[in-house]
Structures are given as structure tokens and as C-alpha cells.
Design a protein around this motif. Sequence first.
Motif, PDB file in Angstrom:
ATOM      1  N   THR A 131       3.825  -0.990  12.088  1.00 32.19           N
ATOM      2  CA  THR A 131       2.918  -2.139  12.183  1.00 32.19           C
ATOM      3  C   THR A 131       1.575  -1.885  11.501  1.00 32.19           C
ATOM      4  OG1 THR A 131       3.981  -2.520  14.308  1.00 32.19           O
ATOM      5  CG2 THR A 131       2.071  -3.885  13.783  1.00 32.19           C
ATOM      6  N   GLU A 132       0.990  -0.734  11.782  1.00 32.69           N
ATOM      7  CA  GLU A 132      -0.343  -0.459  11.246  1.00 32.69           C
ATOM      8  C   GLU A 132      -0.311  -0.368   9.712  1.00 32.69           C
ATOM      9  OE1 GLU A 132      -2.107   2.995  13.031  1.00 32.69           O
ATOM     10  OE2 GLU A 132      -4.116   2.128  12.880  1.00 32.69           O
ATOM     11  N   LEU A 133       0.717   0.317   9.222  1.00 35.06           N
ATOM     12  CA  LEU A 133       0.922   0.451   7.781  1.00 35.06           C
ATOM     13  C   LEU A 133       1.097  -0.926   7.137  1.00 35.06           C
ATOM     14  CD1 LEU A 133       1.552   2.844   5.729  1.00 35.06           C
ATOM     15  CD2 LEU A 133       3.956   2.299   6.135  1.00 35.06           C
ATOM     16  N   ASN A 134       1.944  -1.754   7.735  1.00 35.66           N
ATOM     17  CA  ASN A 134       2.194  -3.095   7.204  1.00 35.66           C
ATOM     18  C   ASN A 134       0.933  -3.950   7.213  1.00 35.66           C
ATOM     19  OD1 ASN A 134       4.895  -2.639   6.725  1.00 35.66           O
ATOM     20  ND2 ASN A 134       5.561  -3.399   8.720  1.00 35.66           N
ATOM     21  N   LEU A 135       0.119  -3.762   8.250  1.00 34.36           N
ATOM     22  CA  LEU A 135      -1.108  -4.557   8.341  1.00 34.36           C
ATOM     23  C   LEU A 135      -2.072  -4.221   7.203  1.00 34.36           C
ATOM     24  CD1 LEU A 135      -1.741  -4.736  12.149  1.00 34.36           C
ATOM     25  CD2 LEU A 135      -1.874  -6.684  10.588  1.00 34.36           C
ATOM     26  N   GLY A 136      -2.021  -2.983   6.737  1.00 33.70           N
ATOM     27  CA  GLY A 136      -2.853  -2.588   5.608  1.00 33.70           C
ATOM     28  C   GLY A 136      -2.560  -3.476   4.401  1.00 33.70           C
ATOM     29  N   LYS A 159      -3.938  -8.331   1.135  1.00 36.77           N
ATOM     30  CA  LYS A 159      -3.503  -9.564   0.472  1.00 36.77           C
ATOM     31  C   LYS A 159      -4.243 -10.791   1.013  1.00 36.77           C
ATOM     32  CE  LYS A 159       0.642 -11.966  -0.981  1.00 36.77           C
ATOM     33  NZ  LYS A 159       0.094 -12.332  -2.307  1.00 36.77           N
ATOM     34  N   PHE A 160      -4.536 -10.788   2.304  1.00 37.11           N
ATOM     35  CA  PHE A 160      -5.203 -11.944   2.930  1.00 37.11           C
ATOM     36  C   PHE A 160      -6.477 -11.464   3.648  1.00 37.11           C
ATOM     37  CE2 PHE A 160      -0.552 -12.646   3.110  1.00 37.11           C
ATOM     38  CZ  PHE A 160      -0.450 -13.750   2.281  1.00 37.11           C
ATOM     39  N   PRO A 161      -7.472 -11.040   2.866  1.00 32.24           N
ATOM     40  CA  PRO A 161      -8.659 -10.416   3.481  1.00 32.24           C
ATOM     41  C   PRO A 161      -9.468 -11.364   4.366  1.00 32.24           C
ATOM     42  CG  PRO A 161      -8.953 -10.672   1.101  1.00 32.24           C
ATOM     43  CD  PRO A 161      -7.552 -11.079   1.398  1.00 32.24           C
ATOM     44  N   GLN A 176      -6.977 -10.206  11.244  1.00 29.00           N
ATOM     45  CA  GLN A 176      -7.997  -9.203  11.521  1.00 29.00           C
ATOM     46  C   GLN A 176      -8.056  -8.858  13.013  1.00 29.00           C
ATOM     47  OE1 GLN A 176     -11.609  -9.937   9.335  1.00 29.00           O
ATOM     48  NE2 GLN A 176     -12.752  -8.649  10.777  1.00 29.00           N
ATOM     49  N   SER A 177      -7.991  -9.889  13.864  1.00 28.63           N
ATOM     50  CA  SER A 177      -8.086  -9.568  15.289  1.00 28.63           C
ATOM     51  C   SER A 177      -6.797  -8.899  15.776  1.00 28.63           C
ATOM     52  CB  SER A 177      -8.451 -10.803  16.120  1.00 28.63           C
ATOM     53  OG  SER A 177      -7.424 -11.732  16.083  1.00 28.63           O
TER      54      SER A 177
END
Length: 240
Positions: free
Chosen positions: A173-178, A183-185, A191-192
Motif C-alpha cells: 500500500t505505501e509503495l503504491n501510494l508513492g 501522479k495526483f499530487p 493525501q489523508s
Amino acid sequence: MLKVFLIPILKDNYVFVAANLKTKECVIVDPGQAAPVKNLILKEQLRPRAILLTHHHWDHIGGVQELKKSFDVRIYAPEKEQKSIDFADQYLSDGDAVREAGFNFKTLDLSGHTYGHIGYWEEKQNWLFSGDVLFSMGCGRIFDGSIEDHYRSLLKIKNLPPETWVYCTHEYTELNLGFCQKKFPQDQELQSFAEQVRSLRQNNEPTVPFQLKQELALNPFLKVNNETEFITLREERNSY
Ligand SMILES: [Zn+2]
């Protein structure tokens, strides 16, 4: 009382043990290693009835032979991967039922990550054991399956009830969130969510299982509009 135990193995895999704590019967999903599974079975005094395999990768099947020596278990595997998993007792295709330990799983063909990948859906419990098809904030890579099949498999998961708890086999999950955040800053929801995930991981807590409705809202691989968008996104993720 029913419970799914999570056993972390290797670098970032989970083995799942779905148990009825009253009868002590259980099924084991994707045991990539045997010893940590045996430890849990002994500690909880469980009686394994079956091993469910989603696909042929070694980190999902590596512990099967040793567990079979220790316990009287029936081994289920995907029909299409019979050549790669030649030691199962029963092979399954889309729609087949698996009734073990009081559970009633329905087989879903979820090929794509591998050529014959399947998932196990327990409708009454709202559980999906999805192997390497869908991850929180991401999806599996394509190995010997096809990307078109992978897209169709994700659509199939999207159509399950949003309350479904997804038990995927990797803590990515954490890796994917990176990737998602790069891509969607500007995405505040992402973000939350990323903050929640970070604090869970800092405390060494799993982000698995997760509920499908969360992914429908946040996971870009489930938010694409068509196959072409999916393929583009998957390629971007491959080179991230
Ligand atoms: Zn895999």
C-alpha cells in the motif's frame, strides 16, 4: 466466531488462515512458507482442512508440500495452472464452489497477473482472497497472463459488493501510494489516506484487508474508464 489470521512471511507477503474458532477448523490461503503457518496452527490449536491456492508463484505455494506432510488437508488450485501446480487434489474454474471448514467459497477467474489466477470469494462473510490481482492503491503486474484479462478481472472485482473485505497477498500500500501521489499530487483524499497508511506502517500494522469501497473511491486502477486507460496506467506504474 470466525476470524481471518494474517501471517506475515518473506519480505512483504501475507498468508491467511480463515478459521472457525468454535470448531477450530480452518483453511489456509497461499502458504508461501510452512513454518510460520504451523506455528499459528499449533498456537491456536486449529485443525486445517484445506489449502487454497490462487496462482503458481513460489511465494504463494512454497509451503504446501511441508504442510501436507503435517496436516490432513485438501489442496485446491486453478485448473488453468495444473501444469505449474501438479500436486493439487482438486482444480477449480470460474464459478466452482469450495466448501471447507464451514465456509462456502466461490471461485472467480481472475487471470492476468498469471495465466490462470483465481480468487476465492466468501459471499456471506464478505471476504475475497484475491492473491496478486488487486492491491490497495494498485494492482498486480502482468507476468504470464495478459493485460486484457487483467483488466477484465479487475472489472469483476469492481462488481462485487462494496462491503467486500479484500485480502490481497502483499503489503504494497505505501509503495503504491508513492506512485498515486506523484501522479495526483493535488488529491486531498489520497493525501489523508496516505497519512493514515503511514502511521499504521510506522507501528508495523497491516493495511490488509481493506474494503472494496475504499478502493473504488481512491485506487486509480479501479477508476479508469476503459481498457486503454488501464494499459497506459499500468505501463506508467511499471516504470515508476
Ligand atoms: Zn504472483
